[in-house]
Design a protein around this motif. Sequence first.
Motif, PDB file in Angstrom:
ATOM      1  N   ARG A 195       0.823  -1.211   0.000  1.00 58.20           N
ATOM      2  CA  ARG A 195       0.000   0.000   0.000  1.00 58.20           C
ATOM      3  C   ARG A 195       0.855   1.259   0.000  1.00 58.20           C
ATOM      4  N   LEU A 196       2.043   1.172   0.579  1.00 55.97           N
ATOM      5  CA  LEU A 196       2.945   2.330   0.609  1.00 55.97           C
ATOM      6  C   LEU A 196       3.893   2.339  -0.583  1.00 55.97           C
TER       7      LEU A 196
ATOM      8  N   GLU B 146      12.711   5.785   4.715  1.00 60.60           N
ATOM      9  CA  GLU B 146      11.711   6.767   4.295  1.00 60.60           C
ATOM     10  C   GLU B 146      11.198   7.618   5.467  1.00 60.60           C
ATOM     11  N   LYS B 147      11.690   7.309   6.675  1.00 57.68           N
ATOM     12  CA  LYS B 147      11.287   8.005   7.913  1.00 57.68           C
ATOM     13  C   LYS B 147       9.766   7.959   8.109  1.00 57.68           C
ATOM     14  N   ILE B 148       9.210   6.755   7.925  1.00 59.07           N
ATOM     15  CA  ILE B 148       7.776   6.542   8.123  1.00 59.07           C
ATOM     16  C   ILE B 148       7.567   5.921   9.494  1.00 59.07           C
TER      17      ILE B 148
ATOM     18  N   LYS C 295      -7.806   0.259  19.955  1.00 58.56           N
ATOM     19  CA  LYS C 295      -9.265   0.109  19.853  1.00 58.56           C
ATOM     20  C   LYS C 295      -9.669  -0.371  18.464  1.00 58.56           C
ATOM     21  N   GLY C 296      -9.102   0.240  17.439  1.00 57.34           N
ATOM     22  CA  GLY C 296      -9.413  -0.140  16.066  1.00 57.34           C
ATOM     23  C   GLY C 296      -8.565  -1.285  15.550  1.00 57.34           C
ATOM     24  N   LYS C 297      -7.515  -1.650  16.312  1.00 54.28           N
ATOM     25  CA  LYS C 297      -6.555  -2.688  15.927  1.00 54.28           C
ATOM     26  C   LYS C 297      -5.998  -2.425  14.535  1.00 54.28           C
ATOM     27  N   THR C 298      -5.513  -1.186  14.349  1.00 54.29           N
ATOM     28  CA  THR C 298      -4.955  -0.798  13.061  1.00 54.29           C
ATOM     29  C   THR C 298      -3.563  -0.208  13.227  1.00 54.29           C
ATOM     30  N   LEU C 299      -2.781  -0.308  12.161  1.00 54.96           N
ATOM     31  CA  LEU C 299      -1.497   0.381  12.044  1.00 54.96           C
ATOM     32  C   LEU C 299      -1.679   1.462  11.000  1.00 54.96           C
TER      33      LEU C 299
ATOM     34  N   THR D 127      -1.095  10.210   2.830  1.00 53.02           N
ATOM     35  CA  THR D 127      -2.331   9.464   2.626  1.00 53.02           C
ATOM     36  C   THR D 127      -2.758   8.676   3.855  1.00 53.02           C
ATOM     37  N   ALA D 128      -1.903   8.650   4.882  1.00 45.48           N
ATOM     38  CA  ALA D 128      -2.178   7.931   6.144  1.00 45.48           C
ATOM     39  C   ALA D 128      -2.682   6.514   5.885  1.00 45.48           C
ATOM     40  N   GLU D 129      -1.895   5.763   5.102  1.00 44.65           N
ATOM     41  CA  GLU D 129      -2.270   4.375   4.813  1.00 44.65           C
ATOM     42  C   GLU D 129      -2.474   3.604   6.105  1.00 44.65           C
ATOM     43  N   ARG D 130      -3.496   2.754   6.118  1.00 41.31           N
ATOM     44  CA  ARG D 130      -3.860   2.043   7.342  1.00 41.31           C
ATOM     45  C   ARG D 130      -4.162   0.580   7.011  1.00 41.31           C
ATOM     46  N   ILE D 131      -3.712  -0.322   7.886  1.00 43.38           N
ATOM     47  CA  ILE D 131      -4.059  -1.721   7.735  1.00 43.38           C
ATOM     48  C   ILE D 131      -4.629  -2.226   9.052  1.00 43.38           C
ATOM     49  N   PHE D 132      -5.516  -3.187   8.939  1.00 43.72           N
ATOM     50  CA  PHE D 132      -6.161  -3.808  10.101  1.00 43.72           C
ATOM     51  C   PHE D 132      -5.328  -4.988  10.566  1.00 43.72           C
ATOM     52  N   ILE D 133      -5.117  -5.087  11.868  1.00 49.60           N
ATOM     53  CA  ILE D 133      -4.405  -6.209  12.463  1.00 49.60           C
ATOM     54  C   ILE D 133      -5.391  -6.921  13.378  1.00 49.60           C
TER      55      ILE D 133
END
Length: 96
Positions: A47-48, A70-72, A79-83, A89-95
Amino acid sequence: MDSCWSHQRPAYRCRHGRTTATSTDRPRNTYVREGHILPHLPALAIRLSLAAASATSTSPADIVTRLRTEKITLTYDPKGKTLTASTPTAERIFIG
């Protein structure tokens, strides 16, 4: 987040300055085991666009190196169990 050991396994924690010796209104400590994060890093890398297009598999160590280069920063939401990545774009994935 700081690295730590939780039940003889590598983990990460965010204490927000809170310790058992102090009484504050800060959020409770957050812990997430490394084993819960590493399997999801390839999806985040895609995604990145950190994974090479020709690579069929990228190791977590390679992805971590790219994130550092890349200094990310990754932020875990218990609570959302996300990274969430610190990108425009604040990419987010669910864990889960």
